[in-house]
Scaffold this motif. Structure first.
Motif: not given
Length: 126
Positions: A54-65
């Motif tokens: 979740p920490f790494l996914l918090s840098f992405l702004h895509h709706s799937v992420a």
């Protein structure tokens, strides 16, 4: 993005605090305790590794992420709820139960922050 990272870090810190507080009151030979520092460090290390997605996914702004991160954080919230029940019924201590409650609340808030932030349209995002 900074709100999402802050909430995940706060949830991680509450998970580490919950581990450290439950290590004070051992309930059996196979639990985490301060008598076995390697087991305690392995437990904390595993929690840190489990919070990396979740920490790494918090840098992405895509709706799937965002959806994947929210589902993963929901699993963390369920784990905190289970820890809350386990510490309550094992009579580990009031502070450990309180930390598990804080972790559950922070995890639920983190899910909402993850899903509701960053809805503006900017072309310079990942």
């Amino acid at each position: 993005m900074s709100k999402k990272i802050l909430m995940i870090i706060l949830t991680l810190l509450s998970a580490i605090a919950c581990i450290l507080l439950t290590a004070r009151h051992t309930t059996g030979p196979n639990t985490v305790s301060y008598d076995d520092p390697t087991g305690l460090l392995i437990s904390i290390g595993m929690v840190v590794v489990l919070f990396l997605p979740p920490f790494l996914l918090s840098f992405l702004h895509h709706s799937v992420a965002k959806m994947i991160s929210a589902i993963y954080q929901a699993l963390i919230a369920i784990a905190f709820f289970g820890a809350m029940l386990a510490t309550f019924f094992a009579s580990v201590g009031g502070l450990a139960v309180f930390t598990a409650i804080i972790g559950t609340v922070l995890s639920i808030i983190s899910i909402f922050v993850t899903l509701l932030t960053g809805n503006n349209k900017n072309t310079y995002r990942f």
